[in-house]
Enzyme design. Sequence first.
Site, mmCIF file in Angstrom:
data_model
loop_
_atom_site.group_PDB
_atom_site.id
_atom_site.type_symbol
_atom_site.label_atom_id
_atom_site.label_comp_id
_atom_site.label_asym_id
_atom_site.label_seq_id
_atom_site.Cartn_x
_atom_site.Cartn_y
_atom_site.Cartn_z
ATOM 1 N N SER A 119 44.163 13.286 -45.020
ATOM 2 C CA SER A 119 43.416 14.144 -44.091
ATOM 3 C C SER A 119 43.141 13.426 -42.775
ATOM 4 O O SER A 119 43.061 12.197 -42.710
ATOM 5 C CB SER A 119 42.083 14.555 -44.708
HETATM 6 N N1 SAH Z 1 41.717 13.043 -50.104
HETATM 7 C C1 SAH Z 1 43.113 12.892 -49.798
HETATM 8 C C2 SAH Z 1 43.700 14.168 -49.258
HETATM 9 C C3 SAH Z 1 45.042 14.418 -49.822
HETATM 10 S S1 SAH Z 1 45.685 16.045 -49.540
HETATM 11 C C4 SAH Z 1 43.352 11.735 -48.873
HETATM 12 O O1 SAH Z 1 42.390 11.241 -48.262
HETATM 13 O O2 SAH Z 1 44.474 11.263 -48.766
HETATM 14 C C5 SAH Z 1 45.047 16.954 -50.930
HETATM 15 C C6 SAH Z 1 45.477 16.489 -52.288
HETATM 16 O O3 SAH Z 1 45.031 17.458 -53.232
HETATM 17 C C7 SAH Z 1 46.987 16.374 -52.491
HETATM 18 O O4 SAH Z 1 47.290 15.077 -52.895
HETATM 19 C C8 SAH Z 1 47.275 17.396 -53.607
HETATM 20 O O5 SAH Z 1 48.297 17.002 -54.490
HETATM 21 C C9 SAH Z 1 45.932 17.465 -54.302
HETATM 22 N N2 SAH Z 1 45.697 18.662 -55.112
HETATM 23 C C10 SAH Z 1 46.052 19.953 -54.852
HETATM 24 N N3 SAH Z 1 45.650 20.766 -55.852
HETATM 25 C C11 SAH Z 1 45.019 19.965 -56.772
HETATM 26 C C12 SAH Z 1 44.370 20.205 -58.021
HETATM 27 N N4 SAH Z 1 44.282 21.425 -58.562
HETATM 28 N N5 SAH Z 1 43.842 19.153 -58.679
HETATM 29 C C13 SAH Z 1 43.904 17.904 -58.171
HETATM 30 N N6 SAH Z 1 44.510 17.616 -56.994
HETATM 31 C C14 SAH Z 1 45.046 18.628 -56.295
#
Ligand code: SAH
Length: 222
Positions: A62
């Site tokens: 993000s």
């Molecule tokens: N907090 C992260 C943001 C990553 S983007 C960072 O700082 O890098 C959001 C993430 O949510 C992705 O890696 C995606 O695979 C995950 N995601 C999407 N749906 C999900 C679910 N149902 N359970 C767990 N993770 C999920």
Amino acid sequence: MGLLQDMERKQLVDLLRKQGISDEKVLNAMGRVSREFFVIEELRRYAYDNVALPIEGNQTISQPFTVAFMTQLLNVNPGDKVLEIGTGSGYQTAVLCELGAKVHSVERISSLYQKAGKTLASLGYDAKLKLGDGTLGWKEHQPYDGIIVTAGAPQVPDALIRQLSPGGRLIIPVGTSASQEVHLVTRDPSQNFEDEPEVSVKKYNYFRFVPLIGEEGWKDGD
Ligand code: SAH
């Protein structure tokens, strides 16, 4: 990593302050996390730009402003038990650890779960990680003082509200796949955990997140 990164990190924190992030605890925490270790190697030189960057699995780390904004809303105190949905790179996880939270984080993509675990451990961050569908929360460790979802949902998953402690806060982007508003869902502090949850909701701005995919999220392929 080095002096250049230290300087860039300070500049990023100053920028976030100018953009309206006022919680010094959050700014200090972000000033301590080496974001360069959470981005893919080819993009390390952009680690302190205020932008989201691609990571493995077609996902993104993000934008720093978004991390700061959501973390500020979460209002973490040292010792709070926090659940993050969407570990991704592990960057947000590290920021929560820096705030003194007991962090639990769920990721659905195995390669990201593995890599974030290695990155966090190598930097000395102690978070409990799980591979699975975070729309169902992580019941084993409930209740949580705070829950932060870092992917965009079609609606607020009921399971997450049910895992909040009374007075607990859930931060979650909700909307279409193109744009979402960040919802701050606060559970009534006068309730007992066993009561049917009563919540109040505030909504903030428009953001764009990758989709939350799962039982109470978007279906894979939506
Ligand atoms: N907090 C992260 C943001 C990553 S983007 C960072 O700082 O890098 C959001 C993430 O949510 C992705 O890696 C995606 O695979 C995950 N995601 C999407 N749906 C999900 C679910 N149902 N359970 C767990 N993770 C999920």
